[in-house]
Design an enzyme around this catalytic site. Structure first.
Site, PDB file in Angstrom:
ATOM      1  N   ASP A  37       6.047  -8.725   3.514  1.00  0.00           N
ATOM      2  CA  ASP A  37       5.375  -7.785   4.417  1.00  0.00           C
ATOM      3  C   ASP A  37       5.968  -7.815   5.818  1.00  0.00           C
ATOM      4  O   ASP A  37       5.526  -7.085   6.691  1.00  0.00           O
ATOM      5  CB  ASP A  37       3.874  -8.101   4.470  1.00  0.00           C
ATOM      6  N   SER A  40      -0.354  -0.824   7.635  1.00  0.00           N
ATOM      7  CA  SER A  40      -0.091  -0.715   6.196  1.00  0.00           C
ATOM      8  C   SER A  40      -1.281  -0.117   5.455  1.00  0.00           C
ATOM      9  O   SER A  40      -2.443  -0.388   5.784  1.00  0.00           O
ATOM     10  CB  SER A  40       0.215  -2.094   5.611  1.00  0.00           C
ATOM     11  N   GLN A  52       5.929  -0.002  -0.107  1.00  0.00           N
ATOM     12  CA  GLN A  52       4.757   0.051   0.765  1.00  0.00           C
ATOM     13  C   GLN A  52       4.671   1.409   1.443  1.00  0.00           C
ATOM     14  O   GLN A  52       5.689   2.018   1.777  1.00  0.00           O
ATOM     15  CB  GLN A  52       4.822  -1.043   1.840  1.00  0.00           C
TER      16      GLN A  52
END
Length: 321
Positions: A219, A247, A298
């Protein structure tokens, strides 16, 4: 699940960042949470990895993680612990599924479904190759080097100076080491941003915990590739000024059960599309020898100041038929 490595301060240990309290059957609680510089909430990679530690503790070790899919629903505060509740969704012969609900102050902030597979060696295989012509990680600069150089300029904007100072200090405390591997321009027009990652000073953990560490790493330097691709930054003035970045979801597919996050992994990230206040990134993680061990995706909210929309009352231009 993992022992703490000697010789590290507590806040620099990846094992501490992922450590949980087992409070009941299928129920876990965070012990520490990290809020990055300028972030809206707790680092998403820590929430993902803690949820994954919870799920892994509820699965027979004969099965290994092959994928996870999650949604960030609300920003998590570092002031209160996160509770992770594991639902044993399915137990099959070849695959096992677990769903994790993360709550804070009685509200669901995050949901993850992950799947574990009984290994099937000997099957056909292929992979995209690692980008060529890269420098070894030992020859690359630390990610904070750019900001350390900025701080040498006396005329630096005070806002940028403050961020640079905080970022450099944060990187030095982080359990992850990050080095800039460069930018490449693919033949299809995509821009590839690349970094070398590794966990600092860790022992050789079992693969189940290695996958939790990789999930933590995955991430970082990820959704930020969208504004980089757009040329949008917080410090800019005008339509390209970045106003918000957070996100929405995160996915990882694992294709290897033999890697070590204590050695350098190459993270290759690209953003194929952005618009409507959102952007998507795809990533690939390789070992030094070029083995593609994980594929990631993502989507996030990316809001810039943008342009003023056209006045709908002006009507459509007339077209002569």
């Amino acid at each position: 699940m993992a022992e703490v490595a000697d010789g590290q301060e507590e806040h620099q240990q990846i094992a501490t960042a992922l450590d949980l309290e087992h409070i009941d059957v299928n129920l876990f609680r965070s012990k520490s949470l990290w809020l990055p510089v300028n972030a809206r909430g707790v680092f998403g990679g820590q929430v993902i990895s803690q949820a994954l530690v919870s799920a892994t503790n509820c699965v027979d070790p004969a099965y290994t993680l092959h994928s996870l899919h999650c949604y960030f629903l609300l920003s998590a505060s570092p002031a209160d612990p996160i509770i992770y509740r594991v639902e044993r969704t399915r137990d099959g012969r070849s695959y096992v599924t677990r769903t994790v609900h993360a709550t804070q102050r009685g509200r669901t902030i995050f949901v993850m479904t992950c799947s574990f597979q009984r290994p099937e060696p000997g099957q056909l295989t292929h992979q995209w190759p690692m980008p060529s012509g890269l420098s070894n990680p030992e020859q690359c600069e630390n990610a904070e080097a750019h900001y350390e150089k900025l701080l040498l300029h006396e005329s630096l904007d005070p806002r940028i100076r403050k961020y640079a100072e905080q970022y450099v200090a944060e990187r030095k405390r982080s359990p992850m080491a990050i080095k800039t591997a460069g930018i490449k321009y693919a033949s299809n027009g995509a821009t590839l941003y690349m970094w070398w990652f590794k966990a600092k000073n860790i022992p050789k953990y079992p693969i189940s915990f290695q996958k939790c560490i990789l999930s933590y790493m995955s991430d970082s330097q990820f959704i930020g590739v969208v504004p980089r691709t757009l040329g949008s930054y917080y410090y800019l003035q005008g339509p390209k000024q970045l106003l918000m970045m957070t996100s929405l979801d995160h996915t990882i597919w694992f294709y290897d059960n033999n890697f070590d996050c204590g050695d350098w992994l190459l993270y290759v990230v690209e953003s194929p599309r952005s618009g409507e206040g959102r952007g998507v990134v795809h990533g690939r993680m390789y070992t030094r020898d070029g083995t593609l061990v994980a594929v990631t995706s993502q989507e996030g909210v990316i809001r810039a100041r943008g342009f003023e929309p056209k006045d709908p009352s002006a009507g459509e231009p007339k077209v002569k038929l």
